[in-house]
Design an enzyme around this catalytic site. Structure first.
Site, short mmCIF file in Angstrom:
data_model
loop_
_atom_site.label_atom_id
_atom_site.label_comp_id
_atom_site.label_asym_id
_atom_site.label_seq_id
_atom_site.Cartn_x
_atom_site.Cartn_y
_atom_site.Cartn_z
N GLU A 121 41.72 44.12 55.19
CA GLU A 121 40.78 43.05 55.56
C GLU A 121 39.96 43.49 56.76
OE1 GLU A 121 39.57 40.55 53.59
OE2 GLU A 121 41.66 39.95 53.38
N GLY A 149 37.15 31.51 50.51
CA GLY A 149 37.53 32.90 50.78
C GLY A 149 37.87 33.67 49.52
N ASP A 177 33.68 42.62 48.29
CA ASP A 177 33.67 41.49 47.36
C ASP A 177 32.92 41.84 46.08
OD1 ASP A 177 34.90 40.28 49.45
OD2 ASP A 177 33.26 38.91 49.94
P1 ADP Z 1 32.97 32.29 49.26
O1 ADP Z 1 32.20 33.47 48.79
O2 ADP Z 1 34.22 32.64 49.98
O3 ADP Z 1 33.24 31.30 48.18
P2 ADP Z 1 30.57 31.84 50.75
O4 ADP Z 1 30.23 30.93 51.87
O5 ADP Z 1 30.35 33.29 50.93
O6 ADP Z 1 32.08 31.52 50.34
O7 ADP Z 1 29.73 31.40 49.46
C1 ADP Z 1 29.73 30.07 49.04
C2 ADP Z 1 28.30 29.66 48.69
O8 ADP Z 1 27.90 30.37 47.50
C3 ADP Z 1 28.17 28.21 48.32
O9 ADP Z 1 27.96 27.42 49.48
C4 ADP Z 1 26.96 28.21 47.41
O10 ADP Z 1 25.76 28.26 48.16
C5 ADP Z 1 27.08 29.54 46.71
N1 ADP Z 1 27.74 29.42 45.40
C6 ADP Z 1 28.82 30.08 44.95
N2 ADP Z 1 29.10 29.79 43.66
C7 ADP Z 1 28.16 28.89 43.26
C8 ADP Z 1 27.88 28.22 42.03
N3 ADP Z 1 28.63 28.38 40.94
N4 ADP Z 1 26.80 27.40 42.01
C9 ADP Z 1 26.01 27.22 43.07
N5 ADP Z 1 26.24 27.84 44.25
C10 ADP Z 1 27.28 28.66 44.36
MG MG Z 2 31.26 34.91 50.05
#
Ligand code: ADP
Ligand code: MG
Length: 404
Positions: free
Chosen positions: A44, A135, A183
C-alpha cells in the site's frame, strides 16, 4: 458458486445493461464490457514510489454497454449517476471541463485522443456493483471499462498495461486525482484465481501469482467500514510529496531504490517527519516480496501475519488508518482472523481479513458487534474471491444456441 453459474449471472447482467442502453439511447449497443474493482492484498502506498503491490480483482464490476458514434459526440449515463445523460463533444474535452462522475469516463476518451489514438464519440451506459468511495476502486473500474470498450470499438489493440496507463492518466490529469498505477493495472490485468504481482516501475512485467483461497481452506473478507474521512485527497498528495522529497534527499530516483539493508542509515539521515514514511515504503515493498514467496509455496495462510504487520506500518508509520479501520482489524484478529489490514489509500474505506473457512460469521459478527459498541454504522461485510480483470461479456440474447 461454480464457474458456469458465474458466467450465467454475468450474461444475465450483460443483458440487463444492454436493455437499459436500448431504453436510454434507442437501438442496441455494439457490446457489453466489464471492469472489476479490486482489493490490494499487500503493498500500500508503494505504487507512486515505483514499488511493488499485490492486488486481486473483485467479483464486483462496472458493466458498460457501449456503441460508437460517427459524429464525435459522447453521451454518458450511469445507473449510479444523477439520472441525466451527459452529452459532450470529444474534440472539446479538456482537463477541468467535466465536473462530477462523468469526468472519469470522459477523461479516458480525452487521454486516448491526446495519446494520438484515432477515437471518436460513443454512447455509454454504466451499471456497477462496486461500492463507490469504499477504497475498492470504483473509479478505476469506471475508467477501465471505458478503456477496454474503446480499445475494441476503435480497433486500437492496445496491451493491458497501456490501457491501464491511459486510465491512470485520465484520473491524474483530467479528474485531478494523483493516484498511482495499481488500481488500473488490477482492474485491467488481473485474472481469476490469482493475485497480480505488480512492479509499478515496469507494469508491463507484471506476474500472476496463484491465490487458491478455497483450495487451502481459506476465505478473504472485505469489510467496508462505510466511513470516508474528508482529509483523504489533500493528505494523499502530501504523503506523495513527502516520499518524493525523501527520495531526493537520499539521492534516489524513487524510494523503491532504497535497499532494506540501507534503511537504518537512511532513517538516521532524514528529517524526523520523513523517516517513518520511508520506513513504511521500504518494509512494505519487502512484505510484497515475502507474500509472493509464500503464495508461490502454496501457503496462503502465511499471508496472515504479513497483512497484520502491513496494517501496523500504515497505522504507526504512514498514519493513514483511522479509528474505524483500526477497530475492524483488532476485532477481526481477536475473533481469530489469521491476519487483517486496511486496504486502499486509507482514512476510512475497507479492511481485508484472511480467515479459515467456517470462521467467516464469527469474524464478521465480531466486527459488527465492535462497531455497534463503538456507535459506528454497521459495516458491509462480504467474502470475496480473486476474479477476472476487464473483459467483454456476451449478453445471453446474443449467444448462439448449441448445435444439435
Ligand atoms: P473508490 O475508487 O475507492 O471507489 P474514488 O473517490 O476514487 O473512490 O471514486 C469514487 C467516484 O467515482 C464516485 O464519487 C463517482 O464520481 C465515480 N464513480 C465510480 N463508479 C461510478 C459509477 N458506476 N457511476 C457513476 N460514478 C461512479
Ligand atoms: Mg478511486
Amino acid at each position: 458458486m461454480n464457474r458456469t453459474d458465474q458466467c450465467d449471472d454475468e450474461n444475465r447482467a450483460a443483458d440487463r445493461v444492454a436493455d437499459a442502453f436500448r431504453q436510454l439511447f434507442g437501438g442496441s449497443p455494439d457490446g457489453v464490457w466489464a471492469a472489476p474493482g479490486r482489493v490490494n492484498l499487500i503493498g500500500e502506498h508503494t505504487d507512486y514510489n515505483d514499488g511493488f503491490a499485490l492486488p486481486m480483482a473483485l467479483p464486483q464490476s462496472t458493466l458498460l454497454a457501449a456503441r460508437s458514434r460517427a459524429d464525435g459526440r459522447l453521451r454518458l449515463h450511469s445507473a449510479q449517476g444523477d439520472g441525466r445523460i451527459t452529452e459532450l463533444a470529444v474534440a472539446a474535452l479538456a482537463p477541468g471541463t467535466v465536473p462530477g462522475w462523468a469526468g472519469y469516463p470522459a477523461g479516458v476518451v480525452w487521454a486516448l485522443a491526446e495519446a494520438g489514438h484515432p477515437v471518436g464519440g460513443a454512447d455509454l451506459h454504466f451499471d456497477s456493483t462496486v461500492p463507490t468511495g469504499a477504497g475498492l476502486s470504483s473509479s478505476a473500474a469506471l475508467e477501465c471499462a471505458v478503456a477496454v470498450a474503446y480499445d475494441e470499438l476503435y480497433g486500437l489493440c492496445l496491451p493491458g498495461p497501456a490501457l491501464a496507463r491511459i486510465a491512470q492518466r485520465a484520473e491524474n490529469a483530467f479528474v485531478g486525482v494523483p493516484c498511482g498505477i495499481m488500481d488500473q493495472m488490477a482492474s485491467v490485468c488481473c485474472t481469476a484465481g490469482t493475485a497480480l504481482h505488480l512492479d509499478a516501475r515496469s507494469p508491463e512485467r507484471h506476474r500472476h501469482v496463484p491465490f487458491d483461497l478455497r483450495g487451502q481452506g481459506l476465505r478473504l473478507l472485505v469489510i467496508d467500514t462505510r466511513v470516508s474521512h474528508d482529509l483523504g485527497d489533500g493528505a494523499y498528495a502530501a504523503l506523495r510529496a513527502g516520499c518524493e522529497r525523501a527520495a531526493a534527499l537520499l539521492g534516489l530516483p524513487a524510494l523503491r531504490d532504497l535497499p532494506e539493508g540501507e534503511l537504518a542509515r537512511a532513517l538516521d539521515a532524514l528529517p524526523a517527519e520523513l523517516a517513518p514514511l520511508v520506513r513504511h515504503v521500504v518494509t512494505e515493498n519487502a512484505r510484497v516480496g515475502e507474500a509472493v514467496s509464500r503464495l508461490r509455496e502454496g501457503n496462503a495462510a502465511a499471508l496472515g501475519p504479513i497483512l497484520t504487520e502491513g496494517h501496523a506500518s500504515l497505522r504507526d508509520d504512514y498514519r493513514v488508518s483511522c479509528p474505524e479501520t483500526d477497530l475492524a482489524v483488532t476485532a477481526a484478529l481477536d475473533a481469530g482472523a489469521l491476519g487483517a489490514r486496511m486496504t486502499g489509500g486509507g482514512f476510512g474505506g475497507s479492511v481485508i481479513a484472511l480467515v479459515r473457512a467456517g470462521q467467516e460469521s464469527a469474524v464478521g459478527g465480531a466486527v459488527t458487534a465492535a462497531f455497534a459498541a463503538a456507535g459506528h454504522r454497521p459495516p458491509h461485510i462480504l467474502a470475496t474471491t480473486p476474479s477476472a480483470g476487464a473483459r467483454r461479456l456476451e449478453p445471453e440474447s446474443r449467444q448462439q444456441p448449441p448445435q444439435l
